[in-house]
Design an enzyme around this catalytic site. Structure first.
Site, short mmCIF file in Angstrom:
data_model
loop_
_atom_site.label_atom_id
_atom_site.label_comp_id
_atom_site.label_asym_id
_atom_site.label_seq_id
_atom_site.Cartn_x
_atom_site.Cartn_y
_atom_site.Cartn_z
N GLY A 100 0.80 -1.21 0.08
CA GLY A 100 -0.03 0.03 -0.09
C GLY A 100 0.80 1.41 0.01
O GLY A 100 0.54 2.23 -0.68
N CYS A 117 -2.69 11.22 23.22
CA CYS A 117 -1.31 11.92 24.06
C CYS A 117 -0.63 11.94 22.97
O CYS A 117 0.06 11.22 22.33
CB CYS A 117 -1.12 10.76 25.15
N1 PLP Z 1 -2.65 2.39 3.95
C1 PLP Z 1 -3.33 2.12 5.08
C2 PLP Z 1 -5.03 2.58 5.15
C3 PLP Z 1 -3.12 1.08 5.73
O1 PLP Z 1 -3.74 0.58 6.79
C4 PLP Z 1 -1.92 0.66 5.51
C5 PLP Z 1 -1.18 -0.43 6.31
O2 PLP Z 1 -1.44 -0.41 7.76
C6 PLP Z 1 -0.93 1.30 4.51
C7 PLP Z 1 -1.48 1.97 3.64
C8 PLP Z 1 0.40 0.61 4.24
O3 PLP Z 1 0.10 -0.58 3.64
P1 PLP Z 1 1.41 -1.54 3.26
O4 PLP Z 1 1.60 -2.03 4.84
O5 PLP Z 1 1.24 -2.64 2.53
O6 PLP Z 1 2.55 -0.68 2.87
#
Ligand code: PLP
Length: 394
Positions: free
Chosen positions: A84, A342
């Site tokens: 991602g 926090c």
């Molecule tokens: N975007 C969102 C909403 C996520 O929850 C995450 C991972 O927790 C990412 C991007 C990043 O994805 P990756 O771990 O595949 O790089």
């Protein structure tokens, strides 16, 4: 419960529970079986033109077709990535470099993969960055988005489908319509919804979206970027001609094969998984409310049709227990994510809860569930938490 790697064992009362599936999910054994031949016998380099290479190339192209089919895209619109984060970076950098974007809009509630990327682009003078307003439950003010877009032409908009901390679902259909009206470039981070909700790119007006295999029982370190046909692309990683000259480097073959299999399973069983996991979430809400005084839920995470069924963000009453909340759960074998509001010292806290103005005196826990969790695990986790916060009247 759905079959798990150790589901042949007789059901005993749980002594541990994993409720951090928004961070990562366990690999589905069927996905592993699909990947193994590509770690053993099918080892060729997909760029090689001989038989060993061609066999592996075919597997990659089949995976691309599978993913494209599942989101109603065409195979040429799918680029494999490391996950991602890379996809989010690609969409943002690609839009600035290729599409001439000078202004970007996001929200303070986005994942750091989007926020830090856009802030880096702003810091280096590539874009001017604006943030859409939201209320104390994290609902985005789409009229404000409309006003921002009216004031700024050639804008890149990045707003996620579902929030990974509080679970809020954003209306990406309407956001896409607003962006289209202003001819903005629209990227949506679908990392938390891919494989959990039906995504049909023909129904959306987005230019980009991203998926990450480890959020739906696939392997880590692999994902994909959807880039709508006709949207120009320039590589983020330079080198060879892999991924149609858009993403250089020898492909993560077994990851890609596993990604496609995981998405296929997730989509074919989606309705059953949704019903089952929503049941677990409802049980969490009911049990927590019954056992703990003054419990609340951050964002819209307790509102069924406005939040991810996999995520519940719990707000716990002010207590000296809050300091050691995650530690205490961990030593009692409950794995969850925390994040208080926090933001002092080394504890930078949760930027999402901070943006919502959550009381830093209250504790916060994110329970995130998958098809492999059970009702008994929910009860076990609630019991561990209730030991710390039990109602005075109980
Ligand atoms: N975007 C969102 C909403 C996520 O929850 C995450 C991972 O927790 C990412 C991007 C990043 O994805 P990756 O771990 O595949 O790089």
């Amino acid at each position: 419960m759905f079959s798990t790697p150790d589901s042949s064992a007789p059901a005993a009362a749980p002594t541990a529970a994993y409720f951090d599936n928004a961070a990562t999910t366990p690999l589905d054994p069927e996905v592993l079986e699909t990947m193994l031949p590509f770690m053993r016998e099918h080892f060729g380099n997909p760029s090689s033109i001989h038989g060993h290479g061609r066999k592996v190339r075919a597997a990659i192209e089949n995976a691309r077709k599978t993913i494209a089919h599942l989101i109603n895209a065409s195979p040429a619109e799918i680029t494999f990535t490391s996950g991602g984060t890379e996809g989010d970076n690609y969409a943002a950098f690609g839009s600035v470099r290729q599409l001439g974007v000078q202004h970007a809009i996001t929200s303070p509630l986005e994942h750091h993969a989007v926020l830090h990327t856009l802030q880096a682009l702003e810091k280096n003078g590539y874009v001017q960055l604006s943030y859409v307003r939201h209320d104390e439950r994290g609902r985005l003010d789409l009229e404000h988005l409309d006003q921002l877009l009216a004031a700024q032409p050639r804008t890149f908009v990045s707003l996620m489908h579902a929030n990974n901390e509080i679970g809020n679902l954003n209306d990406i259909q309407t956001i896409g319509d607003i962006c289209a009206r202003h001819e903005a470039v629209f990227h949506t981070d679908t990392v938390q919804t891919m494989g959990h909700y039906r995504i049909d790119v023909q129904q959306l007006k987005n230019h980009f979206l991203v998926g990450s295999a480890h959020k739906f029982h696939g392997p880590k370190g692999v994902g994909f970027l959807y880039r709508r046909s006709g949207v120009q692309a320039s590589p983020l990683i330079h080198g060879g001609a892999q991924e149609r000259n858009v993403r250089a480097g020898t492909e993560n073959v077994y990851g890609i094969v596993g990604l496609a299999k995981a998405l296929e399973i997730a989509c074919s069983q989606m309705a059953d998984h949704q019903r089952y996991i929503q049941g677990l979430k409802d049980r969490f809400i009911a049990r927590l409310t019954a056992e703990i005084d003054d419990v609340d839920f951050n964002g819209h995470s307790a509102v069924t049709d406005q939040s991810l069924y996999t995520v519940l963000n719990v707000s716990l009453p002010p207590s000296e227990m809050n300091e050691m909340l995650l530690f205490n759960l961990d030593i009692n074998h409950v794995s969850v994510s925390g994040g208080s509001a926090c933001s002092s010292g080394a504890n930078t806290g949760s930027h999402v809860l901070t943006a919502l103005g959550c009381d830093p005196g209250r504790g916060a826990i994110r329970f995130s569930m998958s098809k492999y969790n059970t009702e008994a695990e929910v009860d076990f986790a609630v019991e561990q938490l209730a030991k710390m916060y039990r109602k005075v009247s109980a």
